[in-house]
Design an enzyme around this catalytic site. Sequence first.
Site, PDB file in Angstrom:
ATOM      1  N   LYS A  11     -21.245   2.201  -1.610  1.00 16.67           N
ATOM      2  CA  LYS A  11     -21.097   0.742  -1.213  1.00 16.67           C
ATOM      3  C   LYS A  11     -22.253   0.170  -0.386  1.00 16.67           C
ATOM      4  O   LYS A  11     -23.264   1.022   0.004  1.00 16.67           O
ATOM      5  CB  LYS A  11     -19.513   0.664  -0.918  1.00 16.67           C
ATOM      6  CG  LYS A  11     -18.043   0.288  -0.936  1.00 16.67           C
ATOM      7  CD  LYS A  11     -17.338   0.179  -0.266  1.00 16.67           C
ATOM      8  CE  LYS A  11     -15.948   0.559  -1.046  1.00 16.67           C
ATOM      9  NZ  LYS A  11     -14.930  -0.058  -0.002  1.00 16.67           N
ATOM     10  N   TYR A  51     -11.543  -5.649  -8.064  1.00 12.85           N
ATOM     11  CA  TYR A  51     -11.039  -6.022  -7.281  1.00 12.85           C
ATOM     12  C   TYR A  51      -9.936  -6.712  -7.426  1.00 12.85           C
ATOM     13  O   TYR A  51      -9.132  -6.823  -6.555  1.00 12.85           O
ATOM     14  CB  TYR A  51     -11.401  -5.982  -5.779  1.00 12.85           C
ATOM     15  CG  TYR A  51     -11.944  -4.612  -5.229  1.00 12.85           C
ATOM     16  CD1 TYR A  51     -11.704  -3.629  -5.012  1.00 12.85           C
ATOM     17  CD2 TYR A  51     -13.416  -4.772  -5.281  1.00 12.85           C
ATOM     18  CE1 TYR A  51     -12.376  -2.624  -4.542  1.00 12.85           C
ATOM     19  CE2 TYR A  51     -14.444  -3.439  -3.962  1.00 12.85           C
ATOM     20  CZ  TYR A  51     -13.707  -2.316  -4.223  1.00 12.85           C
ATOM     21  OH  TYR A  51     -14.653  -1.476  -3.461  1.00 12.85           O
ATOM     22  N   PHE A  59      -8.161 -10.137   2.757  1.00  8.50           N
ATOM     23  CA  PHE A  59      -9.526  -9.318   2.923  1.00  8.50           C
ATOM     24  C   PHE A  59      -9.458  -9.298   1.803  1.00  8.50           C
ATOM     25  O   PHE A  59     -10.717  -8.932   1.766  1.00  8.50           O
ATOM     26  CB  PHE A  59      -8.339  -7.850   3.380  1.00  8.50           C
ATOM     27  CG  PHE A  59      -7.958  -6.949   2.325  1.00  8.50           C
ATOM     28  CD1 PHE A  59      -8.773  -6.650   1.096  1.00  8.50           C
ATOM     29  CD2 PHE A  59      -7.095  -6.772   3.282  1.00  8.50           C
ATOM     30  CE1 PHE A  59      -7.971  -5.237   0.266  1.00  8.50           C
ATOM     31  CE2 PHE A  59      -6.320  -5.271   2.450  1.00  8.50           C
ATOM     32  CZ  PHE A  59      -6.968  -5.477   0.687  1.00  8.50           C
ATOM     33  N   ARG A  87     -10.615  11.566  -3.655  1.00  4.37           N
ATOM     34  CA  ARG A  87     -10.077  10.633  -2.637  1.00  4.37           C
ATOM     35  C   ARG A  87      -9.945  12.186  -1.138  1.00  4.37           C
ATOM     36  O   ARG A  87      -9.996  11.868  -0.214  1.00  4.37           O
ATOM     37  CB  ARG A  87      -8.999  10.379  -2.791  1.00  4.37           C
ATOM     38  CG  ARG A  87      -8.640   9.313  -3.240  1.00  4.37           C
ATOM     39  CD  ARG A  87      -8.062   8.497  -4.447  1.00  4.37           C
ATOM     40  NE  ARG A  87      -6.975   7.592  -3.462  1.00  4.37           N
ATOM     41  CZ  ARG A  87      -6.889   6.569  -3.102  1.00  4.37           C
ATOM     42  NH1 ARG A  87      -8.093   6.084  -3.147  1.00  4.37           N
ATOM     43  NH2 ARG A  87      -6.294   5.821  -2.458  1.00  4.37           N
ATOM     44  N   THR A  93      -8.814   5.466   3.828  1.00  4.67           N
ATOM     45  CA  THR A  93      -9.446   4.438   3.584  1.00  4.67           C
ATOM     46  C   THR A  93      -9.970   3.071   5.379  1.00  4.67           C
ATOM     47  O   THR A  93     -10.859   3.249   5.077  1.00  4.67           O
ATOM     48  CB  THR A  93      -8.870   3.516   2.945  1.00  4.67           C
ATOM     49  OG1 THR A  93      -7.799   3.547   1.468  1.00  4.67           O
ATOM     50  CG2 THR A  93      -8.996   1.791   3.037  1.00  4.67           C
ATOM     51  N   ARG A 104     -16.042   9.255   5.241  1.00  8.42           N
ATOM     52  CA  ARG A 104     -15.901   7.925   5.582  1.00  8.42           C
ATOM     53  C   ARG A 104     -15.891   8.048   7.566  1.00  8.42           C
ATOM     54  O   ARG A 104     -15.571   7.469   8.494  1.00  8.42           O
ATOM     55  CB  ARG A 104     -14.704   7.265   5.572  1.00  8.42           C
ATOM     56  CG  ARG A 104     -14.893   6.665   3.799  1.00  8.42           C
ATOM     57  CD  ARG A 104     -12.940   6.172   3.453  1.00  8.42           C
ATOM     58  NE  ARG A 104     -13.611   5.436   2.097  1.00  8.42           N
ATOM     59  CZ  ARG A 104     -12.301   4.949   1.527  1.00  8.42           C
ATOM     60  NH1 ARG A 104     -11.480   5.821   0.901  1.00  8.42           N
ATOM     61  NH2 ARG A 104     -12.504   4.184   1.002  1.00  8.42           N
ATOM     62  N   HIS A 117     -15.724   4.179  -2.430  1.00  9.72           N
ATOM     63  CA  HIS A 117     -14.864   4.060  -3.220  1.00  9.72           C
ATOM     64  C   HIS A 117     -14.744   5.247  -4.158  1.00  9.72           C
ATOM     65  O   HIS A 117     -15.478   5.953  -4.163  1.00  9.72           O
ATOM     66  CB  HIS A 117     -15.632   2.870  -4.486  1.00  9.72           C
ATOM     67  CG  HIS A 117     -14.251   2.883  -4.812  1.00  9.72           C
ATOM     68  ND1 HIS A 117     -12.997   1.689  -4.672  1.00  9.72           N
ATOM     69  CD2 HIS A 117     -13.747   3.095  -6.607  1.00  9.72           C
ATOM     70  CE1 HIS A 117     -12.128   1.710  -5.980  1.00  9.72           C
ATOM     71  NE2 HIS A 117     -12.905   2.347  -6.873  1.00  9.72           N
ATOM     72  N   GLU A 128     -11.328   1.836 -14.106  1.00  5.81           N
ATOM     73  CA  GLU A 128     -13.388   1.627 -13.174  1.00  5.81           C
ATOM     74  C   GLU A 128     -14.541   1.695 -13.847  1.00  5.81           C
ATOM     75  O   GLU A 128     -15.324   1.310 -13.885  1.00  5.81           O
ATOM     76  CB  GLU A 128     -12.193   1.791 -12.225  1.00  5.81           C
ATOM     77  CG  GLU A 128     -12.045   1.260 -11.612  1.00  5.81           C
ATOM     78  CD  GLU A 128     -11.339   2.368  -9.954  1.00  5.81           C
ATOM     79  OE1 GLU A 128     -10.442   1.308  -9.210  1.00  5.81           O
ATOM     80  OE2 GLU A 128     -11.937   2.955  -9.828  1.00  5.81           O
TER      81      GLU A 128
HETATM   82  P1  CMP Z   1     -11.503   1.035  -1.402  1.00  5.08           P
HETATM   83  O1  CMP Z   1     -11.298   1.955  -1.459  1.00  5.08           O
HETATM   84  O2  CMP Z   1     -12.936   1.103  -2.527  1.00  5.08           O
HETATM   85  O3  CMP Z   1     -10.530  -0.324  -2.483  1.00  5.08           O
HETATM   86  C1  CMP Z   1     -10.340  -1.448  -1.736  1.00  5.08           C
HETATM   87  C2  CMP Z   1     -11.256  -1.854  -0.742  1.00  5.08           C
HETATM   88  O4  CMP Z   1     -10.044  -3.042  -0.043  1.00  5.08           O
HETATM   89  C3  CMP Z   1     -10.896  -0.889   0.101  1.00  5.08           C
HETATM   90  O5  CMP Z   1     -11.059   0.305  -0.368  1.00  5.08           O
HETATM   91  C4  CMP Z   1     -11.473  -1.401   1.352  1.00  5.08           C
HETATM   92  O6  CMP Z   1     -12.781  -1.444   1.466  1.00  5.08           O
HETATM   93  C5  CMP Z   1     -10.628  -2.466   1.279  1.00  5.08           C
HETATM   94  N1  CMP Z   1      -9.619  -3.312   1.990  1.00  5.08           N
HETATM   95  C6  CMP Z   1      -8.903  -3.069   2.037  1.00  5.08           C
HETATM   96  N2  CMP Z   1      -7.526  -2.665   3.336  1.00  5.08           N
HETATM   97  C7  CMP Z   1      -8.602  -3.904   3.859  1.00  5.08           C
HETATM   98  C8  CMP Z   1      -8.321  -4.603   4.473  1.00  5.08           C
HETATM   99  N3  CMP Z   1      -7.304  -4.783   6.071  1.00  5.08           N
HETATM  100  N4  CMP Z   1      -9.052  -5.305   5.421  1.00  5.08           N
HETATM  101  C9  CMP Z   1     -10.313  -5.396   4.728  1.00  5.08           C
HETATM  102  N5  CMP Z   1     -11.506  -4.555   3.570  1.00  5.08           N
HETATM  103  C10 CMP Z   1     -10.288  -3.780   3.316  1.00  5.08           C
END
Ligand code: CMP
Length: 143
Positions: A11, A51, A59, A87, A93, A104, A117, A128
């Site tokens: 990212k 997305y 968000f 994952r 996440t 992460r 991601h 994707e």
């Molecule tokens: P990703 O795995 O790329 O897939 C969806 C993305 O949404 C996730 O990573 C986060 O970066 C983002 N995301 C999920 N929950 C939140 C949140 N509460 N606030 C901001 N971003 C979010």
Amino acid sequence: MATNRTLTILKPDCVKKGLIGEVTKRIQEAGFKIVAMKLTRLTEATAGGFYDVHRERPFFGELVEFMSSGPCVPMILEKDNAVADFRAFIGATNPAEADEGTIRADFADSVGENIIHGSDSDENAAMEAAYFFSQSEVVANLD
Ligand code: CMP
């Protein structure tokens, strides 16, 4: 049956922090083979399309703004059990909940800016991958 491909994106925060090399090295050392890779910058429209499933989430605006804020590096990766293994490799996440030693846990600042991601299912991995790469950009198809 699990397929052997997943889609990742390094990212904009990963690129801005100068971590493309470090994260790519760890991906390869963990046994994932890179079969497609590019440096690109998403527009708000292409980030929103990627997305789309999150469009109604509170968000969503923040996510689109962040993902279009600078260059990113999408890749298609191959490994047995790629989706689940990747994952586990990147961690939860929310980096505060990510296991020690994951990407992460080591590099991400927040749930919004979480470095990387990883597809959450084989079906989404295929969709994707097709969002970012044409067939001719996937090395395995050129063999
Ligand atoms: P990703 O795995 O790329 O897939 C969806 C993305 O949404 C996730 O990573 C986060 O970066 C983002 N995301 C999920 N929950 C939140 C949140 N509460 N606030 C901001 N971003 C979010």
